[in-house]
Each structure stands twice: as structure tokens, then as C-alpha cells.
Motif scaffolding. Structure first.
Motif, mmCIF file in Angstrom:
data_model
loop_
_atom_site.group_PDB
_atom_site.id
_atom_site.type_symbol
_atom_site.label_atom_id
_atom_site.label_comp_id
_atom_site.label_asym_id
_atom_site.label_seq_id
_atom_site.Cartn_x
_atom_site.Cartn_y
_atom_site.Cartn_z
ATOM 1 N N SER A 4 0.860 -1.183 0.000
ATOM 2 C CA SER A 4 0.000 0.000 0.000
ATOM 3 C C SER A 4 0.896 1.232 0.000
ATOM 4 N N TYR A 5 0.311 2.353 -0.389
ATOM 5 C CA TYR A 5 1.070 3.600 -0.364
ATOM 6 C C TYR A 5 0.125 4.756 -0.087
ATOM 7 N N LEU A 6 0.687 5.887 0.211
ATOM 8 C CA LEU A 6 -0.085 7.070 0.589
ATOM 9 C C LEU A 6 -0.215 7.997 -0.605
ATOM 10 N N ARG A 7 -1.455 8.394 -0.935
ATOM 11 C CA ARG A 7 -1.723 9.376 -1.982
ATOM 12 C C ARG A 7 -2.196 10.653 -1.330
ATOM 13 N N LEU A 8 -1.767 11.794 -1.866
ATOM 14 C CA LEU A 8 -2.149 13.097 -1.333
ATOM 15 C C LEU A 8 -2.748 13.960 -2.443
ATOM 16 N N PRO A 9 -3.969 13.632 -2.914
ATOM 17 C CA PRO A 9 -4.551 14.437 -3.983
ATOM 18 C C PRO A 9 -4.994 15.814 -3.470
ATOM 19 N N ALA A 10 -4.765 16.843 -4.287
ATOM 20 C CA ALA A 10 -5.188 18.198 -3.929
ATOM 21 C C ALA A 10 -6.700 18.300 -4.087
ATOM 22 N N ASP A 11 -7.328 19.051 -3.180
ATOM 23 C CA ASP A 11 -8.780 19.229 -3.222
ATOM 24 C C ASP A 11 -9.101 20.708 -3.155
ATOM 25 N N VAL A 12 -10.356 21.050 -3.396
ATOM 26 C CA VAL A 12 -10.822 22.431 -3.349
ATOM 27 C C VAL A 12 -10.700 22.959 -1.920
ATOM 28 N N PRO A 13 -10.131 24.157 -1.738
ATOM 29 C CA PRO A 13 -10.057 24.723 -0.388
ATOM 30 C C PRO A 13 -11.446 24.926 0.199
ATOM 31 N N TRP A 54 -5.085 15.540 -8.519
ATOM 32 C CA TRP A 54 -6.247 16.344 -8.124
ATOM 33 C C TRP A 54 -7.447 15.436 -7.893
ATOM 34 N N THR A 55 -8.346 15.882 -7.024
ATOM 35 C CA THR A 55 -9.624 15.181 -6.877
ATOM 36 C C THR A 55 -10.520 15.579 -8.042
ATOM 37 N N GLU A 56 -11.573 14.799 -8.261
ATOM 38 C CA GLU A 56 -12.518 15.111 -9.336
ATOM 39 C C GLU A 56 -13.206 16.452 -9.082
ATOM 40 N N ARG A 57 -13.450 16.771 -7.822
ATOM 41 C CA ARG A 57 -14.088 18.036 -7.477
ATOM 42 C C ARG A 57 -13.194 19.222 -7.852
ATOM 43 N N LEU A 58 -11.908 19.128 -7.575
ATOM 44 C CA LEU A 58 -10.985 20.197 -7.960
ATOM 45 C C LEU A 58 -10.842 20.274 -9.470
ATOM 46 N N ARG A 59 -10.807 19.132 -10.122
ATOM 47 C CA ARG A 59 -10.707 19.101 -11.584
ATOM 48 C C ARG A 59 -11.898 19.817 -12.226
ATOM 49 N N SER A 60 -13.105 19.538 -11.751
ATOM 50 C CA SER A 60 -14.292 20.187 -12.339
ATOM 51 C C SER A 60 -14.329 21.676 -11.998
ATOM 52 N N THR A 61 -13.863 22.058 -10.811
ATOM 53 C CA THR A 61 -13.808 23.475 -10.444
ATOM 54 C C THR A 61 -12.835 24.227 -11.337
ATOM 55 N N LEU A 62 -11.652 23.660 -11.551
ATOM 56 C CA LEU A 62 -10.668 24.303 -12.415
ATOM 57 C C LEU A 62 -11.143 24.358 -13.866
ATOM 58 N N ALA A 63 -11.863 23.325 -14.315
ATOM 59 C CA ALA A 63 -12.407 23.349 -15.675
ATOM 60 C C ALA A 63 -13.450 24.455 -15.811
ATOM 61 N N SER A 64 -14.275 24.662 -14.789
ATOM 62 C CA SER A 64 -15.261 25.746 -14.833
ATOM 63 C C SER A 64 -14.585 27.112 -14.873
ATOM 64 N N VAL A 65 -13.529 27.276 -14.080
ATOM 65 C CA VAL A 65 -12.769 28.529 -14.093
ATOM 66 C C VAL A 65 -12.129 28.722 -15.460
ATOM 67 N N GLY A 66 -11.593 27.647 -16.029
ATOM 68 C CA GLY A 66 -10.976 27.725 -17.348
ATOM 69 C C GLY A 66 -11.955 28.075 -18.436
ATOM 70 N N LEU A 67 -13.179 27.540 -18.363
ATOM 71 C CA LEU A 67 -14.201 27.875 -19.360
ATOM 72 C C LEU A 67 -14.578 29.348 -19.290
ATOM 73 N N VAL A 83 -5.258 27.501 -4.982
ATOM 74 C CA VAL A 83 -4.828 26.350 -5.757
ATOM 75 C C VAL A 83 -3.789 26.818 -6.771
ATOM 76 N N PRO A 84 -2.513 26.584 -6.493
ATOM 77 C CA PRO A 84 -1.497 26.987 -7.465
ATOM 78 C C PRO A 84 -1.539 26.072 -8.684
ATOM 79 N N VAL A 85 -1.806 26.639 -9.844
ATOM 80 C CA VAL A 85 -1.913 25.873 -11.081
ATOM 81 C C VAL A 85 -1.381 26.730 -12.224
ATOM 82 N N SER A 86 -0.784 26.103 -13.210
ATOM 83 C CA SER A 86 -0.253 26.855 -14.346
ATOM 84 C C SER A 86 -1.344 27.080 -15.379
ATOM 85 N N ARG A 87 -1.119 28.057 -16.243
ATOM 86 C CA ARG A 87 -2.105 28.320 -17.296
ATOM 87 C C ARG A 87 -2.167 27.143 -18.265
ATOM 88 N N SER A 88 -1.051 26.447 -18.459
ATOM 89 C CA SER A 88 -1.048 25.277 -19.348
ATOM 90 C C SER A 88 -1.932 24.168 -18.796
#
Length: 171
Positions: A4-13, A54-67, A83-88
Motif C-alpha cells: 500500500s502507499y499514501l496518496r495526497l490528492p489536492a482538493d478544493v479549499p 487532483w480530486t474530481e471536485r478540484l478538476r471540475s472546479t478548475l475546468a469551470s474557471v478555465g471555461l 490552488v497553485p496551477v499553471s495556465r497550461s
């Protein structure tokens, strides 16, 4: 079970505070000797995705911001809410989104433009009824057998050519 191993996915603040998820995920052996994947990891549906930090919730939030804001401005807004993220990365999320359904066109207008005076020209198709444009190049055009209901909605630019076409003369 292999390990087993530890995962640390980023989530929405939440409430202006950083949320830290610590997931202990299990890694399993594949019992089949012919299997190409010797080990595999359990996934948590709706929470994580393979190879994603990233969690799915953060992914959808960032996609909404990107749209709403696209690359650079979207990355700036994401940084403002923690959430520090690049424009790319924001643009990659937009590229991964499915294409929206485009309704069938009935009346099409053609618009030509220059991006650089006298150098680079382009043509776009515009839906005259909804004034939506530009259309992707695969949109149906007049004369396309796949869409016989499309008609041209353009009007001539030169008033004298309009008079010639309405009278039927070809001079």
C-alpha cells in the motif's frame, strides 16, 4: 495484496483553508501470469483518477474557471482561492472536456477576416439565426448532401451587385 502507499490528492479549499487528503490505497498482484500489468492499484470512483494529483471536485472546479476565463486569468483566479496551477494545466483541462453538441444549422453566413492586414486571412461560418460563430470546419455547408436543409443567409456587400442578382442579369 502486494503493498500500500499514501496518496495526497489536492482538493478544493474549504472556507479559505487548504484541504489535505491522505488516502492509503492498496496495490494488488495480478494472479494471471499472462497479464501485462503485474500490479494494479485500487481507485476511488468519484474521488480520484489514475495518475492524477487532483480530486474530481478540484478538476471540475478548475475546468469551470478555465471555461470562464481561459488560461492565464484562470490560473490567476485559481491561485487567489488557494490552488497553485499553471495556465497550461488549465488549458489542458479545457482540451480534455467533451465537445458540446452543436444543433443542426439552417441558415449559414460566411464571414471573412484578416488577422494581419494584407497577410493572413480566414473564413468562418456563422449561424445567422442565433448569431453564434465561429463554427468548426466540419460544420455543414450549402450543397452538402448530409445537410440539405442548410441555406445561405449572406447578403452581397456591394449594393449594385444586389441589384444585378435580384433582376437576374449576369453582366
Amino acid at each position: 495484496m502486494h503493498s500500500s502507499y499514501l496518496r495526497l490528492p489536492a482538493d478544493v479549499p474549504s472556507g479559505g483553508r487548504l484541504v489535505v487528503l491522505q488516502l492509503r490505497v492498496r496495490r494488488f498482484f495480478c494472479p494471471e501470469s499472462s497479464c501485462a500489468r503485474r500490479t494494479f492499484t485500487e481507485q476511488l470512483p468519484g474521488l480520484t483518477r489514475r495518475h492524477s494529483s487532483w480530486t474530481e471536485r478540484l478538476r471540475s472546479t478548475l475546468a469551470s474557471v478555465g471555461l470562464a476565463l481561459a488560461g492565464r486569468a484562470g490560473a490567476r483566479l485559481a491561485r487567489a482561492f488557494g490552488v497553485p496551477v499553471s495556465r497550461s494545466a488549465v488549458l489542458r483541462l479545457l482540451d480534455a472536456l467533451p465537445e458540446p453538441e452543436v444543433p443542426a444549422l439552417r441558415v449559414v453566413g460566411v464571414d471573412e477576416y484578416a488577422t494581419r492586414k494584407g497577410r493572413v486571412y480566414g473564413t468562418v461560418l456563422v449561424d445567422v439565426e442565433t448569431r453564434a460563430g465561429p463554427r468548426p470546419p466540419r460544420s455543414p455547408t450549402r450543397g452538402d448532401p448530409a445537410s440539405p436543409s442548410v441555406s445561405s443567409g449572406g447578403r452581397p456587400r456591394d449594393p449594385s451587385s444586389h441589384a444585378r442578382t435580384s433582376t437576374g442579369s449576369c453582366s
